[in-house]
Write an enzyme that holds these catalytic residues in place. Sequence first.
Site, PDB file in Angstrom:
ATOM      1  N   GLY A   1       0.798  -1.219   0.000  1.00 29.87           N
ATOM      2  CA  GLY A   1       0.000   0.000   0.000  1.00 29.87           C
ATOM      3  C   GLY A   1       0.830   1.268   0.000  1.00 29.87           C
ATOM      4  N   CYS A   2       2.156   1.141  -0.057  1.00 27.10           N
ATOM      5  CA  CYS A   2       3.043   2.305  -0.155  1.00 27.10           C
ATOM      6  C   CYS A   2       3.528   2.431  -1.591  1.00 27.10           C
ATOM      7  CB  CYS A   2       4.265   2.145   0.757  1.00 27.10           C
ATOM      8  SG  CYS A   2       3.896   2.219   2.495  1.00 27.10           S
ATOM      9  N   GLU A   3       3.545   3.674  -2.107  1.00 29.29           N
ATOM     10  CA  GLU A   3       4.110   3.892  -3.437  1.00 29.29           C
ATOM     11  C   GLU A   3       5.609   3.656  -3.425  1.00 29.29           C
ATOM     12  OE1 GLU A   3       3.148   7.641  -5.194  1.00 29.29           O
ATOM     13  OE2 GLU A   3       1.019   7.173  -5.311  1.00 29.29           O
ATOM     14  N   SER A   4       6.260   4.062  -2.339  1.00 28.14           N
ATOM     15  CA  SER A   4       7.696   3.841  -2.179  1.00 28.14           C
ATOM     16  C   SER A   4       7.894   2.524  -1.443  1.00 28.14           C
ATOM     17  CB  SER A   4       8.325   4.968  -1.352  1.00 28.14           C
ATOM     18  OG  SER A   4       8.036   6.207  -1.928  1.00 28.14           O
TER      19      SER A   4
END
Length: 139
Positions: free
Chosen positions: A50-53
């Site tokens: 769920g994190c872009e990074s």
Amino acid sequence: MSLPADAMNALEAFQAVGSWEQRARLLMQWGERMPALPAEDKVDANLVQGCESLVWLVGRLQDGHWQFAASSEARMIRGLVALLLARVNGLTAAELQAVDLPDWFNQLGLSRQLSPSRSNGLNAVLQRMQDLCGRGGEI
């Protein structure tokens, strides 16, 4: 609920600076001070979904209190995660469930600078912490 010592230090530091540029610089410094995560912990099983990074998170229960460590390649995210760790490290599982993430970043004066994707990513990190607590230990 009283804040952990690291969280109090963060709050004092961020409330002492006025401009966004100063806060951004301070945010980067917090990220740079975060201890490096050992290479063996940077595995897919520790990646936060769920994190872009890319964000890796590990947690350990010590005497009823949680200690988390994390890493990210993105400087801004690393700073935000470092501030999240300052807020949650040393808490019990029950205290961790009660952490109000938007309120914490609002107190730091950073909430306006959190894009929806960053906010979602930090919520994913907090959710992962709470999931680890629910399982009672390391994964």
